[in-house]
Motif scaffolding. Structure first.
Motif, PDB file in Angstrom:
ATOM      1  N   ILE A  54      29.338  28.012  25.143  1.00 37.94           N
ATOM      2  CA  ILE A  54      29.428  29.472  25.056  1.00 37.94           C
ATOM      3  C   ILE A  54      30.003  30.013  26.361  1.00 37.94           C
ATOM      4  O   ILE A  54      29.363  29.921  27.415  1.00 37.94           O
ATOM      5  N   TRP A  55      31.212  30.572  26.291  1.00 38.27           N
ATOM      6  CA  TRP A  55      31.895  31.103  27.472  1.00 38.27           C
ATOM      7  C   TRP A  55      31.857  32.625  27.441  1.00 38.27           C
ATOM      8  O   TRP A  55      32.246  33.239  26.459  1.00 38.27           O
ATOM      9  N   GLU A  56      31.382  33.210  28.536  1.00 42.80           N
ATOM     10  CA  GLU A  56      31.275  34.660  28.680  1.00 42.80           C
ATOM     11  C   GLU A  56      32.338  35.145  29.673  1.00 42.80           C
ATOM     12  O   GLU A  56      32.436  34.627  30.792  1.00 42.80           O
ATOM     13  N   GLU A  57      33.112  36.132  29.260  1.00 43.39           N
ATOM     14  CA  GLU A  57      34.122  36.701  30.149  1.00 43.39           C
ATOM     15  C   GLU A  57      33.431  37.518  31.236  1.00 43.39           C
ATOM     16  O   GLU A  57      32.620  38.385  30.947  1.00 43.39           O
ATOM     17  N   ILE A  58      33.768  37.230  32.499  1.00 41.54           N
ATOM     18  CA  ILE A  58      33.186  38.017  33.586  1.00 41.54           C
ATOM     19  C   ILE A  58      34.238  38.841  34.328  1.00 41.54           C
ATOM     20  O   ILE A  58      33.880  39.749  35.065  1.00 41.54           O
ATOM     21  N   HIS A  59      35.509  38.540  34.120  1.00 45.35           N
ATOM     22  CA  HIS A  59      36.571  39.365  34.722  1.00 45.35           C
ATOM     23  C   HIS A  59      37.881  39.094  34.003  1.00 45.35           C
ATOM     24  O   HIS A  59      38.171  37.969  33.622  1.00 45.35           O
ATOM     25  N   HIS A  60      38.672  40.153  33.835  1.00 44.27           N
ATOM     26  CA  HIS A  60      39.965  40.053  33.143  1.00 44.27           C
ATOM     27  C   HIS A  60      41.009  40.822  33.968  1.00 44.27           C
ATOM     28  O   HIS A  60      40.730  41.933  34.401  1.00 44.27           O
ATOM     29  N   VAL A  61      42.154  40.224  34.178  1.00 47.03           N
ATOM     30  CA  VAL A  61      43.251  40.870  34.907  1.00 47.03           C
ATOM     31  C   VAL A  61      44.491  40.830  34.028  1.00 47.03           C
ATOM     32  O   VAL A  61      44.810  39.795  33.445  1.00 47.03           O
ATOM     33  N   THR A  62      45.182  41.961  33.936  1.00 47.31           N
ATOM     34  CA  THR A  62      46.383  42.069  33.111  1.00 47.31           C
ATOM     35  C   THR A  62      47.573  42.493  33.959  1.00 47.31           C
ATOM     36  O   THR A  62      47.480  43.445  34.735  1.00 47.31           O
ATOM     37  N   ASN A  63      48.682  41.769  33.813  1.00 43.30           N
ATOM     38  CA  ASN A  63      49.969  42.109  34.425  1.00 43.30           C
ATOM     39  C   ASN A  63      49.886  42.271  35.943  1.00 43.30           C
ATOM     40  O   ASN A  63      50.398  43.233  36.505  1.00 43.30           O
ATOM     41  N   TYR A  64      49.250  41.312  36.618  1.00 46.29           N
ATOM     42  CA  TYR A  64      49.102  41.351  38.072  1.00 46.29           C
ATOM     43  C   TYR A  64      50.391  40.884  38.749  1.00 46.29           C
ATOM     44  O   TYR A  64      51.043  39.957  38.287  1.00 46.29           O
ATOM     45  N   HIS A  65      50.735  41.515  39.866  1.00 45.95           N
ATOM     46  CA  HIS A  65      51.902  41.122  40.661  1.00 45.95           C
ATOM     47  C   HIS A  65      51.446  40.871  42.094  1.00 45.95           C
ATOM     48  O   HIS A  65      50.879  41.771  42.720  1.00 45.95           O
ATOM     49  N   PHE A  66      51.659  39.664  42.592  1.00 47.44           N
ATOM     50  CA  PHE A  66      51.326  39.349  43.975  1.00 47.44           C
ATOM     51  C   PHE A  66      52.260  40.120  44.902  1.00 47.44           C
ATOM     52  O   PHE A  66      53.476  40.114  44.713  1.00 47.44           O
ATOM     53  N   ALA A  67      51.696  40.762  45.908  1.00 44.44           N
ATOM     54  CA  ALA A  67      52.485  41.602  46.815  1.00 44.44           C
ATOM     55  C   ALA A  67      53.412  40.779  47.705  1.00 44.44           C
ATOM     56  O   ALA A  67      54.551  41.174  47.954  1.00 44.44           O
ATOM     57  N   ASP A  68      52.934  39.647  48.194  1.00 47.09           N
ATOM     58  CA  ASP A  68      53.720  38.800  49.095  1.00 47.09           C
ATOM     59  C   ASP A  68      53.496  37.336  48.746  1.00 47.09           C
ATOM     60  O   ASP A  68      52.460  36.973  48.193  1.00 47.09           O
ATOM     61  N   ARG A  69      54.429  36.505  49.130  1.00 49.29           N
ATOM     62  CA  ARG A  69      54.292  35.068  48.954  1.00 49.29           C
ATOM     63  C   ARG A  69      53.208  34.557  49.885  1.00 49.29           C
ATOM     64  O   ARG A  69      53.192  34.865  51.071  1.00 49.29           O
ATOM     65  N   GLY A  70      52.282  33.811  49.356  1.00 46.61           N
ATOM     66  CA  GLY A  70      51.231  33.197  50.152  1.00 46.61           C
ATOM     67  C   GLY A  70      50.129  34.145  50.598  1.00 46.61           C
ATOM     68  O   GLY A  70      49.233  33.741  51.328  1.00 46.61           O
ATOM     69  N   ALA A  71      50.171  35.391  50.158  1.00 49.42           N
ATOM     70  CA  ALA A  71      49.137  36.350  50.562  1.00 49.42           C
ATOM     71  C   ALA A  71      47.887  36.161  49.711  1.00 49.42           C
ATOM     72  O   ALA A  71      47.977  36.068  48.493  1.00 49.42           O
ATOM     73  N   PRO A  72      46.716  36.125  50.343  1.00 51.07           N
ATOM     74  CA  PRO A  72      45.480  35.988  49.570  1.00 51.07           C
ATOM     75  C   PRO A  72      45.084  37.307  48.910  1.00 51.07           C
ATOM     76  O   PRO A  72      45.359  38.383  49.440  1.00 51.07           O
ATOM     77  N   VAL A  73      44.459  37.210  47.741  1.00 51.97           N
ATOM     78  CA  VAL A  73      43.892  38.374  47.056  1.00 51.97           C
ATOM     79  C   VAL A  73      42.435  38.038  46.725  1.00 51.97           C
ATOM     80  O   VAL A  73      42.094  36.888  46.481  1.00 51.97           O
ATOM     81  N   LEU A  74      41.589  39.064  46.748  1.00 55.30           N
ATOM     82  CA  LEU A  74      40.171  38.883  46.490  1.00 55.30           C
ATOM     83  C   LEU A  74      39.724  39.877  45.433  1.00 55.30           C
ATOM     84  O   LEU A  74      40.046  41.064  45.515  1.00 55.30           O
ATOM     85  N   PHE A  75      38.998  39.384  44.438  1.00 56.40           N
ATOM     86  CA  PHE A  75      38.484  40.217  43.352  1.00 56.40           C
ATOM     87  C   PHE A  75      36.957  40.202  43.439  1.00 56.40           C
ATOM     88  O   PHE A  75      36.339  39.143  43.335  1.00 56.40           O
ATOM     89  N   HIS A  76      36.355  41.377  43.660  1.00 53.58           N
ATOM     90  CA  HIS A  76      34.907  41.505  43.776  1.00 53.58           C
ATOM     91  C   HIS A  76      34.284  41.712  42.397  1.00 53.58           C
ATOM     92  O   HIS A  76      34.816  42.445  41.570  1.00 53.58           O
ATOM     93  N   LEU A  77      33.149  41.070  42.165  1.00 52.92           N
ATOM     94  CA  LEU A  77      32.430  41.164  40.889  1.00 52.92           C
ATOM     95  C   LEU A  77      30.977  41.554  41.156  1.00 52.92           C
ATOM     96  O   LEU A  77      30.046  40.801  40.828  1.00 52.92           O
ATOM     97  N   PRO A  78      30.730  42.723  41.730  1.00 53.28           N
ATOM     98  CA  PRO A  78      29.364  43.082  42.128  1.00 53.28           C
ATOM     99  C   PRO A  78      28.386  43.197  40.964  1.00 53.28           C
ATOM    100  O   PRO A  78      27.181  43.021  41.152  1.00 53.28           O
TER     101      PRO A  78
END
Length: 120
Positions: A54-78
């Motif tokens: 049983i898999w529960e969705e905890i986060h969904h992202v649609t049509n994301y574009h990375f701003a720079d090559r090699g740049a880290p991104v962080l998604f908070h799930l409080p």
């Protein structure tokens, strides 16, 4: 750098993580590949296996574009309260028709609140 090939007829890619005990993920991060943008993920879902199979969705992202090559991104799930020892990132769409996913890093951050600190 980690590269995956699509394993499903719908061209989805899956990255699965298994921990030694259940944890609650409060954030996750990724870094695009520094030299290859055609394999960037665009749409994905992060899921937790809350019971066997049983898999529960905890986060969904649609049509994301990375701003720079090699740049880290962080998604908070409080608000995530799911406890699981298995998590998976399912890539539903990539930047190009190329059947390759390129990520520099993918990291899960677990809350250690009310949990014993991990030695591993």
């Amino acid at each position: 750098q980690v590269t995956f090939r699509p394993a499903y007829p719908a061209r989805e890619c899956e990255l699965q993580y298994t921990h030694t005990r259940p944890v609650t993920i409060k954030a996750y991060g990724m870094r695009s590949c520094p030299n290859y943008n055609r394999g960037d993920p665009r749409t994905w879902v992060l899921e937790a296996e809350t019971a066997p199979g049983i898999w529960e969705e905890i986060h969904h992202v649609t049509n994301y574009h990375f701003a720079d090559r090699g740049a880290p991104v962080l998604f908070h799930l409080p608000d995530n309260a799911a406890m699981a020892s298995k998590y998976r990132l399912v890539i539903l769409e990539m930047k190009a028709m190329v059947g390759l996913l390129h990520l520099g890093d993918f990291v899960l951050y677990a809350s250690m609140e009310h949990q014993e600190a991990a030695d591993d």
